[in-house]
Design a protein around this motif. Structure first.
Motif, PDB file in Angstrom:
ATOM      1  N   UNK A   1      33.103  34.805  25.876  1.00 57.77           N
ATOM      2  CA  UNK A   1      33.909  35.901  26.392  1.00 57.77           C
ATOM      3  C   UNK A   1      33.058  37.163  26.401  1.00 57.77           C
ATOM      4  N   UNK A   2      33.059  37.850  27.515  1.00 58.22           N
ATOM      5  CA  UNK A   2      32.278  39.071  27.673  1.00 58.22           C
ATOM      6  C   UNK A   2      33.215  40.239  27.959  1.00 58.22           C
ATOM      7  N   UNK A   3      33.052  41.316  27.229  1.00 57.76           N
ATOM      8  CA  UNK A   3      33.810  42.536  27.479  1.00 57.76           C
ATOM      9  C   UNK A   3      32.816  43.662  27.735  1.00 57.76           C
ATOM     10  N   UNK A   4      32.991  44.393  28.836  1.00 48.33           N
ATOM     11  CA  UNK A   4      32.143  45.528  29.181  1.00 48.33           C
ATOM     12  C   UNK A   4      33.037  46.719  29.483  1.00 48.33           C
ATOM     13  N   UNK A   5      32.701  47.878  28.960  1.00 49.93           N
ATOM     14  CA  UNK A   5      33.455  49.096  29.246  1.00 49.93           C
ATOM     15  C   UNK A   5      32.799  49.832  30.406  1.00 49.93           C
ATOM     16  N   UNK A   6      33.572  50.029  31.475  1.00 48.88           N
ATOM     17  CA  UNK A   6      33.085  50.740  32.657  1.00 48.88           C
ATOM     18  C   UNK A   6      33.892  52.022  32.886  1.00 48.88           C
ATOM     19  N   UNK A   7      33.245  53.014  33.446  1.00 49.34           N
ATOM     20  CA  UNK A   7      33.951  54.185  33.947  1.00 49.34           C
ATOM     21  C   UNK A   7      34.622  53.841  35.272  1.00 49.34           C
ATOM     22  N   UNK A   8      35.576  54.669  35.657  1.00 48.45           N
ATOM     23  CA  UNK A   8      36.288  54.437  36.918  1.00 48.45           C
ATOM     24  C   UNK A   8      35.348  54.492  38.123  1.00 48.45           C
ATOM     25  N   UNK A   9      34.233  55.191  38.017  1.00 47.97           N
ATOM     26  CA  UNK A   9      33.286  55.286  39.132  1.00 47.97           C
ATOM     27  C   UNK A   9      32.748  53.928  39.553  1.00 47.97           C
ATOM     28  N   UNK A  10      32.840  52.929  38.667  1.00 46.85           N
ATOM     29  CA  UNK A  10      32.350  51.586  38.974  1.00 46.85           C
ATOM     30  C   UNK A  10      33.420  50.707  39.627  1.00 46.85           C
ATOM     31  N   UNK A  11      34.645  51.182  39.656  1.00 48.94           N
ATOM     32  CA  UNK A  11      35.740  50.369  40.171  1.00 48.94           C
ATOM     33  C   UNK A  11      35.596  49.960  41.637  1.00 48.94           C
TER      34      UNK A  11
END
Length: 324
Positions: free
Chosen positions: A134-144
């Motif tokens: 399982x992989x979890x990555x935190x992205x900013x909305x700019x990557x959406x």
């Protein structure tokens, strides 16, 4: 809400709240982290029977896989803590989120959907037998916008989602999927460069069902310019053999050994990951497709990076492979 799943291969968290708080990947202590990886252990590890819910944990501060004091079906672990942020109080007008799975237990299992899965923290008994990553990555909305595009190629079987009107123009593909529509694709596959909140570069490889090929051999190894060692579920009669026909080779891992030691065969492991054969290249990818002829015509993908911590942990876990 009852949202349980038969198997969980990979979680790519891209949930961000737009009201009181930002949703982030949370570590074992409930603190925000840029990314974390869980390797759930199979029940059988070289014929030694375990619980099927124990897991190894890795994040930027840990440096190598460590046995978690928690179990994967507990809300106190990193996965449970992270997803509780969404399930404890989400509202449809304050957050963008999408939950998907190709085989929810209450629904039939058509192969037209991508071989992709997303889940809450309630871990089902049917997911205990095999190993999972399982992989979890935190992205900013700019990557959406890029993530939204990749979802169109994956063709996920969405069962719960929210795309408030204020964000639908930015993430049009995700909004269409949420509405039960199929976004139009310009190509058969898509490669997008993403950056996490902490500045780590990740590359998202996403293929549609129209790209009929082994994603590891035909695309990822050649694009990254490196020979790959691939761990996937070598269980079916139509599994693909190691392949050295193209400039960059792809070889099947047949045995995994995590710290402890925790050793098991690919037969017991439903995870999908690959590492560069050459240490100098440092490539590590986690994804949702097996090296299996039956999945060549499925949507799916991989998240790749040259993160030295993740690479070292997985490269050391390779305990045996079959050359061409």
């Amino acid at each position: 809400m009852s949202m349980l799943f038969q198997l969980c291969v990979c979680i790519l968290l891209f949930l961000i709240g737009f009201s009181e708080a930002v949703i982030s990947c949370l570590n074992e202590n409930g603190q925000p982290v840029d990314w974390f990886i869980i390797y759930k252990l199979p029940i059988y590890k070289m014929d030694v029977k375990g619980s099927g819910v124990d897991y190894m944990y890795l994040d930027p501060s840990v440096m190598d896989f460590q046995m978690s004091k928690n179990i994967v079906n507990s809300s106190k672990g990193a996965l449970g803590r992270t997803l509780t942020q969404l399930y404890s109080g989400y509202t449809s007008n304050s957050s963008v989120y999408m939950l998907y799975n190709d085989a929810p237990p209450e629904l039939k299992y058509p192969s037209k959907y991508g071989h992709t899965k997303e889940r809450n923290y309630s871990y089902p008994s049917t997911g205990k037998y095999y190993g999972q990553t399982l992989l979890c990555i935190t992205y900013n909305y700019s990557q959406f916008p890029q993530i939204s595009l990749q979802l169109a190629y994956l063709n996920p079987r969405m069962y719960n989602c929210s795309v408030p009107g204020a964000f639908r123009q930015d993430i049009a593909e995700m909004a269409q999927i949420c509405d039960g529509k199929t976004p139009a694709l310009k190509n058969r596959r898509s490669l997008q460069k993403l950056k996490s909140v902490g500045g780590q570069t990740f590359f998202s490889f996403a293929k549609s069902r129209n790209y009929v090929d082994d994603i590891y051999t035909g695309w990822v190894a050649q694009a990254l310019g490196t020979d790959l060692l691939v761990e996937s579920w070598l269980h079916q009669a139509h599994q693909l053999p190691s392949n050295c026909s193209l400039p960059r080779h792809v070889m099947n891992i047949n045995r995994v050994c995590l710290p402890g030691p925790q050793m098991f065969r690919s037969y017991e492991d439903h995870s999908k990951w690959c590492v560069s054969y050459a240490f100098k290249d440092q490539w590590i990818c986690l994804g949702d497709l097996n090296r299996d002829s039956g999945q060549a015509g499925r949507g799916g993908g991989l998240i790749c990076s040259q993160n030295s911590i993740i690479y070292k942990a997985f490269r050391q876990a390779m305990a045996g492979y079959k050359h061409c």
